[in-house]
Design a protein around this motif. Structure first.
Motif, PDB file in Angstrom:
ATOM      1  N   GLY A   1       0.783  -1.225   0.000  1.00 53.81           N
ATOM      2  CA  GLY A   1       0.000   0.000   0.000  1.00 53.81           C
ATOM      3  C   GLY A   1       0.815   1.276   0.000  1.00 53.81           C
ATOM      4  O   GLY A   1       0.291   2.346   0.316  1.00 53.81           O
ATOM      5  N   GLY A   2       2.089   1.185  -0.358  1.00 54.40           N
ATOM      6  CA  GLY A   2       2.933   2.373  -0.398  1.00 54.40           C
ATOM      7  C   GLY A   2       3.796   2.550   0.834  1.00 54.40           C
ATOM      8  O   GLY A   2       4.555   3.526   0.919  1.00 54.40           O
ATOM      9  N   ILE A   3       3.693   1.636   1.807  1.00 57.25           N
ATOM     10  CA  ILE A   3       4.619   1.684   2.944  1.00 57.25           C
ATOM     11  C   ILE A   3       6.046   1.636   2.416  1.00 57.25           C
ATOM     12  O   ILE A   3       6.950   2.317   2.912  1.00 57.25           O
ATOM     13  CB  ILE A   3       4.364   0.501   3.910  1.00 57.25           C
ATOM     14  CG1 ILE A   3       3.047   0.701   4.657  1.00 57.25           C
ATOM     15  CG2 ILE A   3       5.515   0.349   4.909  1.00 57.25           C
ATOM     16  CD1 ILE A   3       2.690  -0.447   5.573  1.00 57.25           C
ATOM     17  N   VAL A   4       6.229   0.831   1.385  1.00 57.40           N
ATOM     18  CA  VAL A   4       7.518   0.686   0.721  1.00 57.40           C
ATOM     19  C   VAL A   4       7.308   0.912  -0.771  1.00 57.40           C
ATOM     20  O   VAL A   4       6.258   0.552  -1.322  1.00 57.40           O
ATOM     21  CB  VAL A   4       8.107  -0.715   0.978  1.00 57.40           C
ATOM     22  CG1 VAL A   4       9.244  -1.028   0.019  1.00 57.40           C
ATOM     23  CG2 VAL A   4       8.593  -0.814   2.419  1.00 57.40           C
ATOM     24  N   ALA A   5       8.283   1.514  -1.423  1.00 61.27           N
ATOM     25  CA  ALA A   5       8.234   1.685  -2.870  1.00 61.27           C
ATOM     26  C   ALA A   5       9.507   1.112  -3.486  1.00 61.27           C
ATOM     27  O   ALA A   5      10.597   1.248  -2.924  1.00 61.27           O
ATOM     28  CB  ALA A   5       8.083   3.147  -3.246  1.00 61.27           C
ATOM     29  N   LEU A   6       9.335   0.469  -4.621  1.00 60.47           N
ATOM     30  CA  LEU A   6      10.444  -0.135  -5.358  1.00 60.47           C
ATOM     31  C   LEU A   6      10.701   0.731  -6.588  1.00 60.47           C
ATOM     32  O   LEU A   6       9.910   0.724  -7.531  1.00 60.47           O
ATOM     33  CB  LEU A   6      10.065  -1.562  -5.756  1.00 60.47           C
ATOM     34  CG  LEU A   6      11.174  -2.537  -6.118  1.00 60.47           C
ATOM     35  CD1 LEU A   6      12.133  -2.735  -4.947  1.00 60.47           C
ATOM     36  CD2 LEU A   6      10.571  -3.871  -6.523  1.00 60.47           C
ATOM     37  N   HIS A   7      11.774   1.501  -6.562  1.00 60.54           N
ATOM     38  CA  HIS A   7      12.142   2.374  -7.677  1.00 60.54           C
ATOM     39  C   HIS A   7      13.181   1.685  -8.565  1.00 60.54           C
ATOM     40  O   HIS A   7      14.068   0.984  -8.069  1.00 60.54           O
ATOM     41  CB  HIS A   7      12.720   3.688  -7.170  1.00 60.54           C
ATOM     42  CG  HIS A   7      11.696   4.654  -6.680  1.00 60.54           C
ATOM     43  ND1 HIS A   7      11.011   4.478  -5.502  1.00 60.54           N
ATOM     44  CD2 HIS A   7      11.244   5.837  -7.200  1.00 60.54           C
ATOM     45  CE1 HIS A   7      10.178   5.500  -5.314  1.00 60.54           C
ATOM     46  NE2 HIS A   7      10.297   6.331  -6.327  1.00 60.54           N
ATOM     47  N   ARG A   8      13.061   1.934  -9.874  1.00 58.68           N
ATOM     48  CA  ARG A   8      14.015   1.377 -10.824  1.00 58.68           C
ATOM     49  C   ARG A   8      14.426   2.446 -11.821  1.00 58.68           C
ATOM     50  O   ARG A   8      13.679   3.388 -12.089  1.00 58.68           O
ATOM     51  CB  ARG A   8      13.402   0.190 -11.576  1.00 58.68           C
ATOM     52  CG  ARG A   8      13.011  -0.945 -10.666  1.00 58.68           C
ATOM     53  CD  ARG A   8      12.293  -2.054 -11.418  1.00 58.68           C
ATOM     54  NE  ARG A   8      13.173  -2.742 -12.352  1.00 58.68           N
ATOM     55  CZ  ARG A   8      12.810  -3.806 -13.057  1.00 58.68           C
ATOM     56  NH1 ARG A   8      11.576  -4.296 -12.953  1.00 58.68           N
ATOM     57  NH2 ARG A   8      13.660  -4.396 -13.873  1.00 58.68           N
ATOM     58  N   GLY A   9      15.634   2.303 -12.350  1.00 57.19           N
ATOM     59  CA  GLY A   9      16.130   3.208 -13.371  1.00 57.19           C
ATOM     60  C   GLY A   9      17.185   2.527 -14.196  1.00 57.19           C
ATOM     61  O   GLY A   9      17.726   1.473 -13.812  1.00 57.19           O
ATOM     62  N   THR A  10      17.499   3.110 -15.348  1.00 58.00           N
ATOM     63  CA  THR A  10      18.471   2.531 -16.274  1.00 58.00           C
ATOM     64  C   THR A  10      19.550   3.550 -16.590  1.00 58.00           C
ATOM     65  O   THR A  10      19.269   4.745 -16.716  1.00 58.00           O
ATOM     66  CB  THR A  10      17.774   2.095 -17.586  1.00 58.00           C
ATOM     67  OG1 THR A  10      16.763   1.141 -17.283  1.00 58.00           O
ATOM     68  CG2 THR A  10      18.774   1.485 -18.556  1.00 58.00           C
ATOM     69  N   LYS A  11      20.786   3.068 -16.749  1.00 55.17           N
ATOM     70  CA  LYS A  11      21.880   3.941 -17.188  1.00 55.17           C
ATOM     71  C   LYS A  11      21.943   3.879 -18.706  1.00 55.17           C
ATOM     72  O   LYS A  11      22.164   2.818 -19.279  1.00 55.17           O
ATOM     73  CB  LYS A  11      23.205   3.478 -16.583  1.00 55.17           C
ATOM     74  CG  LYS A  11      24.387   4.359 -16.991  1.00 55.17           C
ATOM     75  CD  LYS A  11      25.635   3.991 -16.211  1.00 55.17           C
ATOM     76  CE  LYS A  11      26.838   4.840 -16.614  1.00 55.17           C
ATOM     77  NZ  LYS A  11      28.034   4.564 -15.805  1.00 55.17           N
ATOM     78  N   ALA A  12      21.749   5.009 -19.334  1.00 55.46           N
ATOM     79  CA  ALA A  12      21.691   5.058 -20.790  1.00 55.46           C
ATOM     80  C   ALA A  12      23.031   4.666 -21.406  1.00 55.46           C
ATOM     81  O   ALA A  12      24.080   4.896 -20.809  1.00 55.46           O
ATOM     82  CB  ALA A  12      21.302   6.459 -21.237  1.00 55.46           C
TER      83      ALA A  12
END
Length: 230
Positions: free
Chosen positions: A219-230
């Motif tokens: 429910g948003g207690i924790v968030a999983l963020h992702r990103g990429t190196k171009a």
């Protein structure tokens, strides 16, 4: 250091984690009502480690978080700036290359890792922007970052209940199960002061990461963020 509103001095944060190292994993399990196991499984799924890949597990603590990555055949480097955590991890997982390092000045060359990940540690770094830039630096082009961190519940009524739990229920529970309950008062306050999901996404983009996205857990207690190196 007891309040999140104070500057996070690295030596003070490291000392705090040194003092809770022995019971850290157990305490987290109790305080999260077992949800930390679910969150770590989601991190492992997002990292999607594979044989031959190099994975940096930053703020790895006792290296419990590194075990799922290693189990896939990937080469995993658990890194933390708390020597107490690393020594406890060495007792349990002596075969892993546990490494002492500051998130803002990582002891690795450029473009080394296929994936860099940090769980529940980024908010304890003194300079978040510098840490995100360092993670970017040591990642190979085309590689990814996976960040699991406490965030803001998306449903307003639940957010109120959650905040009350953090500030009222968590400290007494911590006193019952932790060797250093004051550390968990700080941790509770650091969670409350941390940026929300869009806020952290903005910091990732500012550091150079592309294709930034997040997924809410519990429910948003924790968030999983992702990103990429171009």
């Amino acid at each position: 250091m007891t309040r999140a509103s104070l500057d996070k001095q690295p030596h003070e944060v490291a000392s705090m984690f040194d003092r809770v190292a022995a019971n850290y994993d157990l305490t987290n399990d109790v305080l999260s009502l077992g949800q930390d196991r679910v969150w770590r499984k989601e991190v492992a799924r997002a990292v999607d480690a594979r044989p031959g890949q190099k994975v940096l597990d930053l703020a790895a603590g006792t290296a419990t978080s590194s075990l799922p990555f290693a189990a896939t055949g990937a080469y995993v480097v658990p890194c933390d700036f708390s020597l107490g955590m690393l020594m406890e991890g060495k007792k349990r997982n002596s075969w892993l290359p546990l490494t002492a390092g500051d998130a803002t000045k990582l002891p690795f060359k450029d473009d080394v890792f296929d994936t860099v990940t940090i769980s529940f540690g980024l908010r304890n770094v003194q300079d978040t922007d510098a840490a995100l830039r360092e993670l970017y630096r040591v990642t190979k082009p085309g590689g990814q970052v996976v960040i699991c961190e406490f965030s803001q519940p998306t449903w307003a009524p639940f957010r109120t209940v959650y905040t009350e739990y953090l500030m009222r229920a968590l400290p007494p529970v911590a006193r019952a199960v932790s060797s250093n309950p004051d550390a968990y008062v700080y941790l509770a306050e650091s969670i409350r002061e941390w940026p929300d999901q869009p806020g952290l996404a903005g910091l990732l983009q500012k550091a150079g990461w592309s294709k930034v996205a997040w997924r809410n857990l519990s429910g948003g207690i924790v968030a999983l963020h992702r990103g990429t190196k171009a």
